[in-house]
Motif scaffolding. Structure first.
Motif, PDB file in Angstrom:
ATOM      1  N   ASP A  39     -27.700   3.883  75.763  1.00  0.00           N
ATOM      2  CA  ASP A  39     -28.918   4.824  75.261  1.00  0.00           C
ATOM      3  C   ASP A  39     -29.960   4.653  76.395  1.00  0.00           C
ATOM      4  O   ASP A  39     -30.716   5.694  76.742  1.00  0.00           O
ATOM      5  CB  ASP A  39     -29.330   4.343  74.231  1.00  0.00           C
ATOM      6  N   GLU A  40     -30.217   3.632  77.215  1.00  0.00           N
ATOM      7  CA  GLU A  40     -31.169   3.377  78.372  1.00  0.00           C
ATOM      8  C   GLU A  40     -30.867   4.101  79.332  1.00  0.00           C
ATOM      9  O   GLU A  40     -31.326   4.890  80.003  1.00  0.00           O
ATOM     10  CB  GLU A  40     -31.331   2.037  78.667  1.00  0.00           C
ATOM     11  N   MET A  41     -29.410   4.279  79.604  1.00  0.00           N
ATOM     12  CA  MET A  41     -29.030   5.130  80.769  1.00  0.00           C
ATOM     13  C   MET A  41     -29.266   6.625  80.509  1.00  0.00           C
ATOM     14  O   MET A  41     -29.461   7.528  81.362  1.00  0.00           O
ATOM     15  CB  MET A  41     -27.505   4.727  81.115  1.00  0.00           C
ATOM     16  N   ASP A  42     -28.897   6.986  79.299  1.00  0.00           N
ATOM     17  CA  ASP A  42     -29.044   8.239  78.752  1.00  0.00           C
ATOM     18  C   ASP A  42     -30.493   8.931  78.624  1.00  0.00           C
ATOM     19  O   ASP A  42     -30.721   9.987  79.188  1.00  0.00           O
ATOM     20  CB  ASP A  42     -28.552   8.552  77.215  1.00  0.00           C
ATOM     21  N   ALA A  43     -31.405   7.829  78.329  1.00  0.00           N
ATOM     22  CA  ALA A  43     -32.913   8.290  78.653  1.00  0.00           C
ATOM     23  C   ALA A  43     -33.179   8.214  79.909  1.00  0.00           C
ATOM     24  O   ALA A  43     -34.145   9.104  80.254  1.00  0.00           O
ATOM     25  CB  ALA A  43     -33.610   6.876  77.964  1.00  0.00           C
ATOM     26  N   ARG A  44     -32.761   7.717  81.068  1.00  0.00           N
ATOM     27  CA  ARG A  44     -33.155   7.857  82.459  1.00  0.00           C
ATOM     28  C   ARG A  44     -32.398   8.866  83.064  1.00  0.00           C
ATOM     29  O   ARG A  44     -32.567   9.324  84.237  1.00  0.00           O
ATOM     30  CB  ARG A  44     -32.573   6.671  83.223  1.00  0.00           C
ATOM     31  N   GLY A  45     -31.541   9.667  82.198  1.00  0.00           N
ATOM     32  CA  GLY A  45     -30.864  10.913  82.692  1.00  0.00           C
ATOM     33  C   GLY A  45     -29.616  10.697  83.349  1.00  0.00           C
ATOM     34  O   GLY A  45     -28.748  11.468  84.040  1.00  0.00           O
ATOM     35  N   VAL A  46     -29.015   9.411  83.325  1.00  0.00           N
ATOM     36  CA  VAL A  46     -27.719   9.203  83.992  1.00  0.00           C
ATOM     37  C   VAL A  46     -26.560   9.680  83.116  1.00  0.00           C
ATOM     38  O   VAL A  46     -26.758   9.647  82.168  1.00  0.00           O
ATOM     39  CB  VAL A  46     -27.574   7.539  84.219  1.00  0.00           C
ATOM     40  N   ARG A  47     -25.596  10.638  83.804  1.00  0.00           N
ATOM     41  CA  ARG A  47     -24.810  11.095  82.875  1.00  0.00           C
ATOM     42  C   ARG A  47     -23.448  10.589  83.479  1.00  0.00           C
ATOM     43  O   ARG A  47     -23.268  10.290  84.847  1.00  0.00           O
ATOM     44  CB  ARG A  47     -24.849  12.856  83.078  1.00  0.00           C
ATOM     45  N   ARG A  48     -22.160  10.802  82.497  1.00  0.00           N
ATOM     46  CA  ARG A  48     -20.943  10.435  83.325  1.00  0.00           C
ATOM     47  C   ARG A  48     -20.459  11.643  84.102  1.00  0.00           C
ATOM     48  O   ARG A  48     -20.814  12.730  84.033  1.00  0.00           O
ATOM     49  CB  ARG A  48     -20.195  10.329  82.111  1.00  0.00           C
ATOM     50  N   ARG A  49     -19.742  11.332  85.176  1.00  0.00           N
ATOM     51  CA  ARG A  49     -19.382  12.257  86.179  1.00  0.00           C
ATOM     52  C   ARG A  49     -18.276  13.479  85.340  1.00  0.00           C
ATOM     53  O   ARG A  49     -18.463  14.507  85.682  1.00  0.00           O
ATOM     54  CB  ARG A  49     -18.439  11.864  87.230  1.00  0.00           C
ATOM     55  N   SER A  50     -17.539  12.914  84.317  1.00  0.00           N
ATOM     56  CA  SER A  50     -16.946  13.970  83.720  1.00  0.00           C
ATOM     57  C   SER A  50     -17.531  14.762  82.757  1.00  0.00           C
ATOM     58  O   SER A  50     -17.006  15.963  82.388  1.00  0.00           O
ATOM     59  CB  SER A  50     -15.694  13.059  82.741  1.00  0.00           C
ATOM     60  N   ALA A  51     -18.973  14.501  82.430  1.00  0.00           N
ATOM     61  CA  ALA A  51     -19.696  15.354  81.499  1.00  0.00           C
ATOM     62  C   ALA A  51     -19.958  16.673  82.210  1.00  0.00           C
ATOM     63  O   ALA A  51     -19.910  17.755  81.448  1.00  0.00           O
ATOM     64  CB  ALA A  51     -21.169  14.503  81.211  1.00  0.00           C
ATOM     65  N   GLY A  52     -20.115  16.581  83.585  1.00  0.00           N
ATOM     66  CA  GLY A  52     -20.373  18.029  84.367  1.00  0.00           C
ATOM     67  C   GLY A  52     -19.121  18.959  84.104  1.00  0.00           C
ATOM     68  O   GLY A  52     -19.155  20.072  84.079  1.00  0.00           O
ATOM     69  N   ARG A  53     -18.095  18.243  84.284  1.00  0.00           N
ATOM     70  CA  ARG A  53     -16.380  18.948  84.057  1.00  0.00           C
ATOM     71  C   ARG A  53     -16.291  19.493  82.827  1.00  0.00           C
ATOM     72  O   ARG A  53     -16.018  20.806  82.579  1.00  0.00           O
ATOM     73  CB  ARG A  53     -15.364  18.231  84.664  1.00  0.00           C
ATOM     74  N   GLU A  54     -16.837  18.661  81.655  1.00  0.00           N
ATOM     75  CA  GLU A  54     -16.527  19.299  80.409  1.00  0.00           C
ATOM     76  C   GLU A  54     -17.556  20.232  79.978  1.00  0.00           C
ATOM     77  O   GLU A  54     -17.346  21.371  79.328  1.00  0.00           O
ATOM     78  CB  GLU A  54     -17.005  18.026  79.492  1.00  0.00           C
ATOM     79  N   GLU A  55     -18.777  20.521  80.722  1.00  0.00           N
ATOM     80  CA  GLU A  55     -19.599  21.588  80.459  1.00  0.00           C
ATOM     81  C   GLU A  55     -19.474  22.922  81.538  1.00  0.00           C
ATOM     82  O   GLU A  55     -20.227  23.604  81.142  1.00  0.00           O
ATOM     83  CB  GLU A  55     -21.100  21.044  80.549  1.00  0.00           C
TER      84      GLU A  55
END
Length: 57
Positions: A39-55
């Motif tokens: 949740d802290e990483m998500d709040a800082r905007g850190v995303r998984r590398r695979s999240a970009g491929r999924e989108e």
């Protein structure tokens, strides 16, 4: 019912129950820590590398 070894059997069951309870507690606490960290990483905007491929990015 348990005979002359009743104290040993009951102690073994109690020890096993204590170990299982400790493992469950550890898993729950570790899960909360991991969820808090994510949740802290998500709040800082850190995303998984695979999240970009999924989108499609």
């Amino acid at each position: 019912m348990l005979g002359e070894h009743a104290s040993f059997i009951l102690a073994a069951y109690a020890g096993s129950a204590a170990v299982l309870a400790a493992l469950v507690a550890w898993i729950m606490l570790d899960g909360r820590a991991v969820r808090r960290s994510l949740d802290e990483m998500d709040a800082r905007g850190v995303r998984r590398r695979s999240a970009g491929r999924e989108e499609g990015q």
